[in-house]
Design a protein around this motif. Structure first.
Motif, PDB file in Angstrom:
ATOM      1  N   ALA A 180       0.693  -1.325  -0.018  1.00 55.60           N
ATOM      2  CA  ALA A 180       0.023   0.115  -0.202  1.00 55.60           C
ATOM      3  C   ALA A 180       0.863   1.068  -0.141  1.00 55.60           C
ATOM      4  O   ALA A 180       0.483   2.317  -0.614  1.00 55.60           O
ATOM      5  CB  ALA A 180      -0.949  -0.095   1.220  1.00 55.60           C
ATOM      6  N   VAL A 181       1.953   1.265   0.680  1.00 55.17           N
ATOM      7  CA  VAL A 181       2.752   2.406   0.627  1.00 55.17           C
ATOM      8  C   VAL A 181       3.320   2.844  -0.679  1.00 55.17           C
ATOM      9  O   VAL A 181       3.636   3.758  -1.207  1.00 55.17           O
ATOM     10  CB  VAL A 181       4.167   2.092   1.786  1.00 55.17           C
ATOM     11  N   VAL A 182       3.880   1.455  -1.463  1.00 54.89           N
ATOM     12  CA  VAL A 182       4.454   1.868  -2.787  1.00 54.89           C
ATOM     13  C   VAL A 182       3.313   2.609  -3.700  1.00 54.89           C
ATOM     14  O   VAL A 182       3.586   3.206  -4.520  1.00 54.89           O
ATOM     15  CB  VAL A 182       4.750   0.114  -3.211  1.00 54.89           C
ATOM     16  N   ALA A 183       2.016   1.926  -3.466  1.00 57.13           N
ATOM     17  CA  ALA A 183       1.054   2.456  -4.338  1.00 57.13           C
ATOM     18  C   ALA A 183       0.893   3.938  -4.001  1.00 57.13           C
ATOM     19  O   ALA A 183       0.600   4.710  -4.931  1.00 57.13           O
ATOM     20  CB  ALA A 183      -0.432   1.558  -4.007  1.00 57.13           C
ATOM     21  N   ALA A 184       0.648   4.319  -2.594  1.00 53.17           N
ATOM     22  CA  ALA A 184       0.937   5.655  -2.369  1.00 53.17           C
ATOM     23  C   ALA A 184       1.885   6.497  -2.896  1.00 53.17           C
ATOM     24  O   ALA A 184       1.563   7.539  -3.382  1.00 53.17           O
ATOM     25  CB  ALA A 184       0.789   5.777  -0.717  1.00 53.17           C
ATOM     26  N   ALA A 185       3.203   5.964  -2.937  1.00 52.25           N
ATOM     27  CA  ALA A 185       3.988   6.659  -3.593  1.00 52.25           C
ATOM     28  C   ALA A 185       4.099   6.851  -5.198  1.00 52.25           C
ATOM     29  O   ALA A 185       4.012   8.094  -5.569  1.00 52.25           O
ATOM     30  CB  ALA A 185       5.601   6.209  -3.415  1.00 52.25           C
ATOM     31  N   GLY A 232       3.542  10.020  -7.689  1.00 55.25           N
ATOM     32  CA  GLY A 232       4.671  10.482  -8.907  1.00 55.25           C
ATOM     33  C   GLY A 232       5.993   9.826  -8.460  1.00 55.25           C
ATOM     34  O   GLY A 232       7.102  10.299  -9.290  1.00 55.25           O
ATOM     35  N   GLU A 233       6.077   8.994  -7.310  1.00 53.73           N
ATOM     36  CA  GLU A 233       7.473   8.610  -7.126  1.00 53.73           C
ATOM     37  C   GLU A 233       7.681   7.065  -7.062  1.00 53.73           C
ATOM     38  O   GLU A 233       6.673   6.218  -6.889  1.00 53.73           O
ATOM     39  CB  GLU A 233       7.690   9.042  -5.592  1.00 53.73           C
ATOM     40  N   ASP A 234       8.774   6.576  -7.362  1.00 56.40           N
ATOM     41  CA  ASP A 234       8.950   5.342  -7.713  1.00 56.40           C
ATOM     42  C   ASP A 234       9.854   4.929  -6.397  1.00 56.40           C
ATOM     43  O   ASP A 234      11.104   5.283  -6.389  1.00 56.40           O
ATOM     44  CB  ASP A 234       9.804   4.854  -8.932  1.00 56.40           C
ATOM     45  N   ILE A 235       9.270   4.062  -5.377  1.00 59.11           N
ATOM     46  CA  ILE A 235      10.059   3.750  -4.289  1.00 59.11           C
ATOM     47  C   ILE A 235      10.302   2.127  -4.045  1.00 59.11           C
ATOM     48  O   ILE A 235       9.451   1.249  -4.848  1.00 59.11           O
ATOM     49  CB  ILE A 235       9.523   4.293  -3.158  1.00 59.11           C
ATOM     50  N   THR A 236      10.966   1.650  -3.267  1.00 59.93           N
ATOM     51  CA  THR A 236      11.230   0.275  -2.727  1.00 59.93           C
ATOM     52  C   THR A 236      10.750   0.094  -1.314  1.00 59.93           C
ATOM     53  O   THR A 236      11.248   0.886  -0.411  1.00 59.93           O
ATOM     54  CB  THR A 236      12.790  -0.179  -3.085  1.00 59.93           C
ATOM     55  N   CYS A 237       9.897  -0.988  -1.167  1.00 57.46           N
ATOM     56  CA  CYS A 237       9.566  -1.050   0.164  1.00 57.46           C
ATOM     57  C   CYS A 237       8.887  -2.516   0.339  1.00 57.46           C
ATOM     58  O   CYS A 237       8.077  -2.930  -0.627  1.00 57.46           O
ATOM     59  CB  CYS A 237       8.358  -0.035   0.665  1.00 57.46           C
TER      60      CYS A 237
END
Length: 326
Positions: free
Chosen positions: A14-19, A23-28
């Motif tokens: 869900a955190v990756v989807a929120a990012a 407009g941000e691409d993150i690893t989690c």
């Protein structure tokens, strides 16, 4: 997490989807969540993504304070925080929350910063030309009504009285604490469009006072930021006259700091921006503020013309014509 029925892995997704929505691409992954639960505070925008992810599942807006990561905003604060005139009222609410938190934590980046001339000019121009905001109706958890708005105004009046009697340094921190603790939840609350406009106007007045008190305390960088955000609040409220008063305060600060051309421009914006809402007393004040800046520039003719405009106005008084500092 328990209330939202999140597992470690589902929260990470869900955190990756929120990012991604931001407009941000993150690893989690689940190991990140484990570290957070043990007290680790992630950097950057990650705390806000966590709050957004959990709030989306719960159906209500959460702040990073709500998830216990408020200190992250201080450690990750950017030097330009509060200098922008935001496109949306919601962005302004987040900005002032971050400003209050950083101020209370004595974030050196902001509290000791010097004012930015470009930010004054950009904010005044945006305020004059920006189209009106849409409806301010909100559907948060805390119900906010006219009585709550009156409470904000009355509390601001009390702090203003203390400011007038003892100076801006006396209760400045207490005002910021009140705004962060009591007013912040109201901005995220549940209210009608009419109440929302009244609330944003009341918060703008409180921010104007915070700006003056910071200026009086020699904290010009954060004082400028409070005034810019106050101006943006008046845009949301549709309160053009209060916006003019805030621009006049910016002009006063700019003159004090030796930014005389900026001061003259801000005073002209204060006079021009309110349009038909501008009454004779405030018109005289704004012209006198322009004359004050032009006098310091050595523009005798311009100063004389501005003072004549003030004196010809029915609202002119000896007090408004006084060009000495506040």
């Amino acid at each position: 997490m328990q209330e939202a029925d999140f597992s470690h892995k589902s929260l990470a997704r869900a955190v990756v989807a929120a990012a991604t929505r931001s407009g941000e691409d993150i690893t989690c992954d689940h190991t990140y969540v484990t570290r957070w639960l043990k007290g680790s505070i992630p950097r950057g925008n990650m705390p806000q993504f966590i709050a957004d992810a959990i709030g989306r599942r719960l159906g209500r807006q959460l702040t990073i304070d709500d998830i216990g990561m408020g200190n992250a905003a201080v450690s990750a604060v950017q030097p330009d925080l509060g200098l922008d005139f935001a496109d949306k009222p919601e962005s302004t609410a987040r900005t002032v929350t971050d400003l209050w938190r950083a101020d209370l934590a004595d974030a050196e980046t902001l509290v000791r910063a010097l004012p930015d001339s470009a930010a004054w000019n950009a904010a005044s121009l945006r305020w004059i030309v920006a189209p009106p905001d849409g409806e301010l109706t909100r559907s948060g958890n805390q119900a906010v009504g006219a009585v709550d708005v009156d409470m904000v105004r009355s509390t601001t009046d009390a702090f203003s009285m203390l400011d007038g009697k003892f100076g801006g340094g006396h209760a400045r921190r207490a005002l910021i604490q009140y705004l962060h603790t009591d007013v912040r939840p109201m901005l995220d609350g549940k209210y009608s469009d009419d109440v929302g406009r009244q609330l944003h106007s009341a918060v703008a007045e409180a921010l104007l006072l915070a700006g003056w008190m910071s200026y009086d305390s020699g904290l010009h960088g954060i004082g400028q930021r409070y005034l810019i955000q106050a101006l943006r609040m008046t845009q949301a409220a549709g309160d053009r006259l209060l916006g003019g008063s805030i621009l006049s305060a910016m002009s006063h600060q700019a003159t004090f700091l030796g930014r005389y051309q900026d001061a003259a421009t801000l005073a002209r914006a204060a006079y021009t921006g309110p349009g038909l809402a501008l009454g004779p007393t405030m018109a005289a004040q704004f012209r006198a503020m322009e004359a004050r800046a032009l006098a310091r520039l050595g523009d005798e003719r311009g100063c004389d013309l501005a003072l004549v405009e003030a004196e010809l106005n029915p609202g002119y008084s000896a007090e408004l014509g006084d060009l000495t500092p506040r």
